[in-house]
Write an enzyme that holds these catalytic residues in place. Structure first.
Site, PDB file in Angstrom:
ATOM      1  N   GLY A 131       4.657   6.989  -1.819  1.00 26.41           N
ATOM      2  CA  GLY A 131       5.295   5.568  -1.938  1.00 26.41           C
ATOM      3  C   GLY A 131       3.917   4.651  -1.505  1.00 26.41           C
ATOM      4  O   GLY A 131       2.902   4.209  -2.359  1.00 26.41           O
ATOM      5  N   GLY A 242      -0.799  -7.778  -9.577  1.00 23.62           N
ATOM      6  CA  GLY A 242       0.817  -7.562  -9.165  1.00 23.62           C
ATOM      7  C   GLY A 242       0.911  -8.529  -7.841  1.00 23.62           C
ATOM      8  O   GLY A 242       2.039  -9.124  -7.820  1.00 23.62           O
ATOM      9  N   GLY A 339      23.849 -21.867  10.195  1.00 25.87           N
ATOM     10  CA  GLY A 339      24.943 -21.592  11.197  1.00 25.87           C
ATOM     11  C   GLY A 339      25.757 -20.669  10.460  1.00 25.87           C
ATOM     12  O   GLY A 339      25.399 -20.041   9.599  1.00 25.87           O
ATOM     13  N   GLU A 363       5.075  -3.199  -4.226  1.00 23.83           N
ATOM     14  CA  GLU A 363       3.577  -3.517  -4.516  1.00 23.83           C
ATOM     15  C   GLU A 363       2.774  -3.452  -3.311  1.00 23.83           C
ATOM     16  O   GLU A 363       1.832  -4.213  -3.153  1.00 23.83           O
ATOM     17  CB  GLU A 363       3.442  -4.700  -5.450  1.00 23.83           C
ATOM     18  CG  GLU A 363       4.449  -4.575  -6.468  1.00 23.83           C
ATOM     19  CD  GLU A 363       3.934  -5.487  -7.683  1.00 23.83           C
ATOM     20  OE1 GLU A 363       2.910  -5.687  -7.826  1.00 23.83           O
ATOM     21  OE2 GLU A 363       4.857  -5.651  -8.638  1.00 23.83           O
ATOM     22  N   GLY A 364       2.998  -2.544  -2.348  1.00 17.72           N
ATOM     23  CA  GLY A 364       2.244  -2.712  -1.077  1.00 17.72           C
ATOM     24  C   GLY A 364       2.905  -3.064  -0.007  1.00 17.72           C
ATOM     25  O   GLY A 364       3.080  -4.188  -0.004  1.00 17.72           O
TER      26      GLY A 364
HETATM   27  N1  CAA Z   1      -9.246  -1.811  -7.579  1.00 22.61           N
HETATM   28  C1  CAA Z   1     -10.274  -0.811  -8.129  1.00 22.61           C
HETATM   29  N2  CAA Z   1     -10.580   0.302  -7.645  1.00 22.61           N
HETATM   30  C2  CAA Z   1     -10.019   0.628  -6.243  1.00 22.61           C
HETATM   31  C3  CAA Z   1      -9.287  -0.340  -5.648  1.00 22.61           C
HETATM   32  C4  CAA Z   1      -8.896  -1.474  -6.444  1.00 22.61           C
HETATM   33  N3  CAA Z   1      -8.235  -2.570  -5.813  1.00 22.61           N
HETATM   34  N4  CAA Z   1      -8.664   0.024  -4.653  1.00 22.61           N
HETATM   35  C5  CAA Z   1      -9.062   1.232  -4.272  1.00 22.61           C
HETATM   36  N5  CAA Z   1     -10.173   1.546  -5.499  1.00 22.61           N
HETATM   37  C6  CAA Z   1     -10.912   2.708  -5.495  1.00 22.61           C
HETATM   38  C7  CAA Z   1     -11.728   2.911  -4.509  1.00 22.61           C
HETATM   39  O1  CAA Z   1     -13.110   2.352  -4.672  1.00 22.61           O
HETATM   40  C8  CAA Z   1     -12.069   4.373  -4.410  1.00 22.61           C
HETATM   41  O2  CAA Z   1     -13.099   4.669  -5.473  1.00 22.61           O
HETATM   42  P1  CAA Z   1     -14.164   5.684  -5.226  1.00 22.61           P
HETATM   43  O3  CAA Z   1     -13.707   7.141  -4.499  1.00 22.61           O
HETATM   44  O4  CAA Z   1     -14.905   6.003  -6.459  1.00 22.61           O
HETATM   45  O5  CAA Z   1     -15.065   5.009  -4.137  1.00 22.61           O
HETATM   46  C9  CAA Z   1     -10.573   4.955  -4.950  1.00 22.61           C
HETATM   47  O6  CAA Z   1      -9.820   4.073  -5.598  1.00 22.61           O
HETATM   48  C10 CAA Z   1      -9.967   5.521  -3.683  1.00 22.61           C
HETATM   49  O7  CAA Z   1      -9.771   4.310  -2.742  1.00 22.61           O
HETATM   50  P2  CAA Z   1      -9.164   4.521  -1.337  1.00 22.61           P
HETATM   51  O8  CAA Z   1      -9.904   5.706  -0.624  1.00 22.61           O
HETATM   52  O9  CAA Z   1      -8.964   3.360  -0.767  1.00 22.61           O
HETATM   53  O10 CAA Z   1      -7.702   5.188  -1.656  1.00 22.61           O
HETATM   54  P3  CAA Z   1      -6.615   5.718  -0.582  1.00 22.61           P
HETATM   55  O11 CAA Z   1      -5.910   6.684  -1.020  1.00 22.61           O
HETATM   56  O12 CAA Z   1      -6.976   5.552   0.711  1.00 22.61           O
HETATM   57  O13 CAA Z   1      -5.381   4.413  -0.928  1.00 22.61           O
HETATM   58  C11 CAA Z   1      -4.005   2.364  -0.633  1.00 22.61           C
HETATM   59  C12 CAA Z   1      -5.311   3.087  -0.969  1.00 22.61           C
HETATM   60  C13 CAA Z   1      -4.661   0.854  -0.610  1.00 22.61           C
HETATM   61  C14 CAA Z   1      -3.216   2.780   0.593  1.00 22.61           C
HETATM   62  C15 CAA Z   1      -3.473   2.701  -1.938  1.00 22.61           C
HETATM   63  O14 CAA Z   1      -2.840   4.092  -2.039  1.00 22.61           O
HETATM   64  C16 CAA Z   1      -2.425   1.493  -1.927  1.00 22.61           C
HETATM   65  O15 CAA Z   1      -2.403   0.719  -2.584  1.00 22.61           O
HETATM   66  N6  CAA Z   1      -1.116   2.038  -1.505  1.00 22.61           N
HETATM   67  C17 CAA Z   1       0.166   1.103  -1.989  1.00 22.61           C
HETATM   68  C18 CAA Z   1       0.507   1.582  -3.148  1.00 22.61           C
HETATM   69  C19 CAA Z   1       1.474   0.455  -3.523  1.00 22.61           C
HETATM   70  O16 CAA Z   1       1.198  -0.839  -3.731  1.00 22.61           O
HETATM   71  N7  CAA Z   1       2.552   0.785  -4.433  1.00 22.61           N
HETATM   72  C20 CAA Z   1       3.488  -0.040  -5.220  1.00 22.61           C
HETATM   73  C21 CAA Z   1       4.167   0.592  -6.300  1.00 22.61           C
HETATM   74  S1  CAA Z   1       4.364  -0.480  -7.873  1.00 22.61           S
HETATM   75  C22 CAA Z   1       5.657  -1.294  -7.251  1.00 22.61           C
HETATM   76  O17 CAA Z   1       5.950  -1.772  -6.115  1.00 22.61           O
HETATM   77  C23 CAA Z   1       6.362  -1.974  -8.508  1.00 22.61           C
HETATM   78  C24 CAA Z   1       7.624  -2.683  -8.305  1.00 22.61           C
HETATM   79  O18 CAA Z   1       8.752  -2.312  -7.905  1.00 22.61           O
HETATM   80  C25 CAA Z   1       7.919  -4.154  -8.588  1.00 22.61           C
END
Ligand code: CAA
Length: 381
Positions: A131, A242, A339, A363-364
């Site tokens: 997730g 998003g 109320g 979306e996070g």
């Molecule tokens: N754009 C481009 N690249 C990105 C980026 C971005 N916004 N964010 C991270 N990256 C890249 C980083 O640069 C890194 O690349 P390099 O290794 O080449 O340097 C790579 O991705 C890994 O980045 P992180 O180390 O930051 O990754 P992480 O595993 O620690 O995770 C996180 C980061 C921000 C926690 C991510 O997992 C996240 O956003 N989690 C939340 C997920 C989410 O939003 N889910 C929603 C599901 S869809 C939904 O909800 C739709 C619906 O129902 C309406």
């Protein structure tokens, strides 16, 4: 600095407002009560160009900007948050990555009908064990010659039960971690794709979501979106956009709760005067209006930055974090203003209260937006 909207943006706002007031709002309580996918409203949004707002006209979209997208999303979500998220997913999570990462052939085959609203899309990233930690994908993608075979389970997929096509993520090389993820275009009627029953949710009950089961789904290589190993960046950069859509949805919910509170407070009397003249209620209304404005400014700024084609991920996360918090606070306070009347389904504020909660989750989560913001700050963005 320029705060005024352009003629085109004002026109989109008015079109969306008229549609929302005349066609969406009158149906919202019934859609919620019946957990009904509003197919007729989706068809009207297609006619109005709202399902591919920022996609260039050459690719089937309306060719407008992301500020217009936010304006339309606020209006539609103020009337019905379920209808709002159906629109948001198609625009932000499906059309946007297909436009940015798709080949010309993929744009012609998939983006065009999605942007025109002839087809509806979903975005399948989340899994039972992935997730917030989206890199922990367990769905596998195995290549054999010119074919990919996908197997696994996706979770909480908004639009899943009603979608024609999915932008879907899977692990093609587990050893590479997030660099082993690939994105695919998956037709929902492909053999081996099956939807579970619709999720039974607290709010946004007209928005259908479900699990998607992939059982040896065979796809031609032409269904790979972007590069092998590039899927995580497709997902993350898509979610940046998003989050602007969800901030706008939160804004719409907050505005609806605020407007209902203001109107109610001006007519409901206690101790011989309208409750809007009691300081306790005045303070609530003043705080609601102030925070709503701040959330709107953050959201429009993020959309404007996206339109300028400059980095906007931090600002999108800030907008979503703040607007979702405001939506929940305003909806909670709206119930307090009403109320006992706020606690029953005769009035809309209990629906706004239930609908607001998801904006802090999908979306996070808010707990993910903060590290996204902090990491951007650490990188000097
Ligand atoms: N754009 C481009 N690249 C990105 C980026 C971005 N916004 N964010 C991270 N990256 C890249 C980083 O640069 C890194 O690349 P390099 O290794 O080449 O340097 C790579 O991705 C890994 O980045 P992180 O180390 O930051 O990754 P992480 O595993 O620690 O995770 C996180 C980061 C921000 C926690 C991510 O997992 C996240 O956003 N989690 C939340 C997920 C989410 O939003 N889910 C929603 C599901 S869809 C939904 O909800 C739709 C619906 O129902 C309406």
């Amino acid at each position: 600095m320029q705060f005024a909207l352009t003629e085109d943006q004002l026109l989109v706002q008015k079109t969306a407002r008229d549609f929302a007031r005349e066609e969406v709002r009158p149906r919202a309580a019934e859609i919620d009560r019946e957990h009904r996918h509003p197919a007729e409203l989706v068809a009207r949004m297609a006619e109005l160009g709202f399902l591919g707002i920022a996609v260039p006209e050459a690719h089937g979209g309306a060719g407008l900007d992301h500020v217009s997208y936010v304006l339309a999303m606020e209006e539609i979500s103020a009337a019905c948050a379920s209808t709002g998220v159906i629109m948001s997913v198609n625009n932000s999570l499906v059309c946007d990555p297909l436009y940015r990462f798709g080949t010309e052939e993929q744009r012609r085959t998939w983006l065009r009908p999605l942007a025109a609203g002839e087809k509806l899309g979903c975005f399948a990233l989340s899994e039972p064990e992935a997730g917030s930690d989206s890199a922990a994908q367990r769905t596998t993608a195995t290549r054999g010659g010119d074919t990919w075979v996908l197997s696994g389970v996706k979770n909480w997929i908004t639009n899943g039960p009603v979608a024609d096509v999915s932008v879907l993520f899977a692990m093609s090389d587990r050893a590479l971690g997030n660099k082993g993820i690939a994105a695919f275009i998956v037709p929902m009627d492909a053999p081996g794709v099956r939807c579970g029953p619709p999720d039974d949710k607290l709010g946004i009950r007209g928005s259908k979501s479900c699990q998607i089961f992939l059982d040896d789904v065979r796809l031609p290589a032409s269904h790979l979106l972007g590069e092998v190993g590039g899927g995580f960046k497709v997902a993350m950069s898509t979610l940046d956009g998003g989050r602007i859509g969800i901030a706008a949805q939160a804004l719409g919910i907050a505005r609806a709760a605020f407007e209902a509170s203001l109107a109610y407070a001006q007519t409901r009397k206690t101790f011989g005067k309208p409750i809007a003249q009691h300081q306790a209620i005045q303070w609530k209304l003043a705080d609601m209006a102030t925070e709503l404005d701040a959330a709107r400014l953050l959201t429009l700024r993020a959309a404007w930055l996206k339109d300028q084609k400059v980095p906007y991920g931090k600002e999108a996360a800030m907008a979503k974090l703040y607007a979702s918090d405001v939506a929940n606070k305003v909806a909670r306070e709206a119930i307090q203003v009403f109320g006992g009347n706020g606690y029953v389904t005769e009035y809309p504020v209990e629906r706004h209260f239930r609908d607001a909660k998801i904006t802090e989750i999908y979306e996070g989560t808010s707990e993910i937006q903060r590290p996204v913001i902090a990491n951007a700050l650490a990188r000097g963005l």
